[in-house]
Design an enzyme around this catalytic site. Structure first.
Site, PDB file in Angstrom:
ATOM      1  N   ASP A 265      67.775 -18.175  -4.637  1.00 34.05           N
ATOM      2  CA  ASP A 265      66.908 -17.218  -5.330  1.00 34.05           C
ATOM      3  C   ASP A 265      66.967 -17.333  -6.850  1.00 34.05           C
ATOM      4  O   ASP A 265      66.034 -16.906  -7.527  1.00 34.05           O
ATOM      5  CB  ASP A 265      67.242 -15.786  -4.887  1.00 34.05           C
ATOM      6  CG  ASP A 265      66.643 -15.477  -3.519  1.00 34.05           C
ATOM      7  OD1 ASP A 265      65.732 -16.210  -3.085  1.00 34.05           O
ATOM      8  OD2 ASP A 265      67.096 -14.512  -2.875  1.00 34.05           O
TER       9      ASP A 265
ATOM     10  N   TYR B  34      63.342  -9.441   0.128  1.00 30.00           N
ATOM     11  CA  TYR B  34      64.589  -8.749  -0.199  1.00 30.00           C
ATOM     12  C   TYR B  34      64.565  -8.158  -1.597  1.00 30.00           C
ATOM     13  O   TYR B  34      63.876  -8.648  -2.487  1.00 30.00           O
ATOM     14  CB  TYR B  34      65.783  -9.707  -0.108  1.00 30.00           C
ATOM     15  CG  TYR B  34      66.544  -9.590   1.194  1.00 30.00           C
ATOM     16  CD1 TYR B  34      67.325  -8.470   1.452  1.00 30.00           C
ATOM     17  CD2 TYR B  34      66.494 -10.580   2.154  1.00 30.00           C
ATOM     18  CE1 TYR B  34      68.033  -8.345   2.641  1.00 30.00           C
ATOM     19  CE2 TYR B  34      67.196 -10.467   3.351  1.00 30.00           C
ATOM     20  CZ  TYR B  34      67.968  -9.347   3.581  1.00 30.00           C
ATOM     21  OH  TYR B  34      68.655  -9.225   4.756  1.00 30.00           O
TER      22      TYR B  34
HETATM   23 CU   LIG Z   1      70.440 -10.055   4.924  1.00 34.17          CU
END
Ligand SMILES: [Cu+2]
Length: 679
Positions: free
Chosen positions: A332, A416
């Site tokens: 990320d 996320y």
């Molecule tokens: Cu997770």
């Protein structure tokens, strides 16, 4: 990797105005980004089709910064904020990863805003360097490309999905698997989700079994996998919908945090001071929040602890071996730039209390500055009991409240959301905590007995995965001469020295070279790693130190020899220790997207340098192996992970005896009569 010196074509042309001189570690400003962009344009590096995949401050080497400060440059005196003069200030430099989206050619360029010239430029080789990070425009582009592809449309139509405007496409980083028709392409792999209504939660409706491999330069699907046909899960996951969540509960009464006299910290530009702590706050599109020159008052002086702390990488590998999913592992920071996706935080929603915010400046695909308002939140929190004792002999009954200074930001990367929190405590403890929330990445659940995912709603799976963060801790405990000890605690075997078998002792092992400092946690031995000064001792004659307390979740679970194992080598141990090198910034290497592996930590330790009494950097891997629970759906309550650093012999005794009682009623003014019946 040799950088070539490039002279700016701008020399002699209309000079870009040099922005006001900043502290060498202050984040790049909008004016600096714009000035750097003009220098790059004047040098002929920005044609119509060139985009910025990364653009950020090229921090000066540590020696230059410390030299400047020692000579009285900006920040030499905490709180001064101005340049007292005298010190040679390092150039303000910016680093840009440029990509021509027509030819695919990428370059790593450094520009000096101070000298108004390009100082280095290197063209990347996609076979050995991989690709620069994902661009903002790649999200819309990937969807546009698959929507227009007849093969992909046919695959959707076979599943009854004929209105492609209701299908969302995720541009997922491709990794590097040595496949011939993937080599040297700038590509993403695209999985699809149905969003039938404007406010539908698309993640609830994965179209499993279809993966489109998209060439972002040729702008086409070059391969389509259509492997299995599972029904698209139907149940809504739209947690904003009263029909899904039910009525809101009405039984929570208000909690209000008030600090009638204001907070106890001061923020002067990017210099933050609180209760003896002093540090500088930075922000970068790739790493997000960065903390610099963390020091703590003690023995009448300001004592350095960490020169620089950040989370420069995090990888999220998924464990479903299906042909349409085996490649799911997202870096990320290195692939998506976690700082660029920072949220603007809201008072009363994201942060409670007396908050100071800092904006962050990042740039768009064209290198134009973009301000993220209220990106960094700074506040104080009560943290329960600091220390407490009721003495059975002298009757003293004392309590003190712990407090912490919190510096945080939140970033949304795809499904996320990650909250990155750094805590500084009254007793010298430093903690890093990551809060994981948001929405699970989903699949269709094939049925009972499927090992690689949890069924979180009818027919909806959430594959098991890991979140592996790498904290880079450039340590400086009482100066740059440090060493690292591994400390295990264990019971000793019964024998002549231990006849009753009760002996407990610590084993201390110095980590002497880089190759021998790749270590795993050992929770059954309470393993700790202590960074000690090799030059300063406390009053007991022991080296001053700070100890790393790891959480000891599993390291990378991908098989040795796998592509991911090579690309995420940093995550194969909980700890690495390297000797400081200004080029060693990213544990998976400077270029992560489609990189074939071997960069980063593996390169850093190759020389196997001595780290005993050296300027050391700790690389600490942490984060959970996450097999989701049904309760993690449709939006996940925060899961926490992190680590602590605690002073160990850094002080001569508990440094918080001077913390006053929180109120008169908390102080037992008169010694009470000793308890018990000893009379
Ligand atoms: Cu997770």
């Amino acid at each position: 990797m040799t950088d070539t010196e490039v002279r700016s074509a701008a020399a002699g042309a209309e000079p870009a105005r040099a922005p006001r001189q900043a502290h060498p570690l202050d984040p790049a400003t909008a004016a600096e980004f714009s000035a750097g962009r003009r220098i790059l344009a004047d040098a002929g590096l920005l044609t119509e089709s060139v985009r910025f995949a990364y653009y950020g401050l090229e921090e000066p080497p540590k020696g230059d910064v410390l030299g400047c400060l020692a000579a009285g440059g900006p920040g030499a005196q905490p709180g001064s904020g101005t340049r007292p003069g005298g010190g040679p200030l390092p150039d303000r430099r910016l680093r840009a990863f440029l990509i021509d989206v027509v030819t695919g050619e990428s370059a790593d360029v450094v520009v000096s805003v101070t000298r108004r010239e390009v100082v280095a430029s290197r063209t990347l080789d996609p076979l050995t360097d991989g690709q620069v990070p994902i661009l903002d425009q790649d999200f819309a582009l990937a969807e546009e490309i698959v929507h227009a592809d007849p093969g992909w449309r046919a695959a959707m139509a076979r599943r009854g999905l004929t209105d492609v405007t209701k299908i969302r496409a995720c541009p997922l980083t491709a990794g590097s698997y040595g496949v011939a028709d993937e080599q040297a392409r700038r590509m993403v792999r695209v999985l699809a989700f149905v969003q039938a209504r404007e406010h539908d939660l698309a993640w609830a409706h994965p179209v499993d079994g279809v993966a489109a491999y998209v060439d972002l330069i040729e702008r086409r699907v070059f391969k389509l996998l259509d492997e299995l046909d599972l029904p698209v899960p139907r149940e809504s996951g739209d947690y904003d919908d009263p029909g899904v969540r039910g009525p809101l509960r009405s039984t929570l009464r208000p909690i209000e945090i008030t600090q009638p006299e204001g907070p106890s910290f001061t923020l002067d530009g990017h210099l933050l001071e609180w209760q003896g702590w002093s540090l500088r706050i930075g922000f970068d599109a790739r790493e997000g929040l960065t903390l610099h020159q963390i020091s703590l008052a003690g023995d009448g002086e300001q004592r350095p602890v960490i020169y620089r702390a950040s989370i420069p990488e995090l990888v999220v590998p998924y464990g479903d071996p299906a042909p349409t999913r085996y490649w799911q592992n997202y870096f990320d920071c290195g692939e998506y730039l976690v700082g660029k996706w920072a949220n603007s935080l809201e008072l009363g929603c994201d942060c409670l209390g007396e908050i100071a915010y800092l904006d962050a400046t990042v740039t768009d695909d064209n290198g134009e500055p973009r301000t993220i308002g209220n990106a960094v939140c700074i506040h104080e929190e009560d943290f329960g009991i600091l220390w407490k004792h009721t003495d059975i002999f002298n009757g003293s009954a004392q309590s003190r409240r712990q407090r912490r200074l919190v510096i945080s930001f939140f970033s949304t990367v795809g499904n996320y959301d990650y909250g990155f929190y750094w805590y500084f405590y009254l007793d010298g403890t430093i903690e890093c905590e990551v809060k994981l929330t948001g929405v699970l990445f989903t699949s269709a659940y094939p049925g009972d007995g499927f090992r690689y995912a949890t069924q979180v709603a009818p027919g909806l799976g959430a594959p098991g995965h890991q979140h592996l963060f790498s904290a880079r801790l450039d340590m400086m405990v009482d100066g740059p001469a440090n060493a690292v000890d591994e400390i295990d605690t264990g019971g000793l075997p019964a024998g002549p020295d231990n006849p009753h078998g009760n002996a407990i002792a610590q084993t201390v092992t110095r980590l002497r070279t880089e190759s021998r400092a790749g270590r795993r946690a050992a929770p059954d031995r309470g393993r700790l790693w202590r960074v000690v000064s090799t030059e300063r001792a406390n009053r007991l004659g022991l080296p001053t130190g700070y100890t790393l307390y790891p959480e000891a979740a599993p390291v990378l679970l991908a098989a040795p020899g796998s592509s991911l194992y090579k690309r995420a080598m940093f995550a194969t141990n909980h700890l690495w220790v390297t000797r400081y090198d200004p080029a060693h910034r990213y544990p998976a290497g400077d270029f992560v997207n489609q990189h074939p592996g071997g960069a980063g930590i593996g390169e850093f330790i190759a020389e196997d340098r001595d780290i005993d009494g050296a300027d050391v950097v700790l690389w600490h891997t942490f984060g959970p192996a996450h097999f989701p629970r049904p309760e993690d759906w449709p939006v996940m309550p925060v899961a926490r992970c992190g680590f602590a650093l605690k002073p160990t012999g850094f002080f001569d005794r508990n440094p918080t005896l001077d913390v006053p009682p929180p109120g008169a009623q908390c102080h037992a003014a008169e010694p009470a009569a000793p308890p018990g019946n000893g009379r």
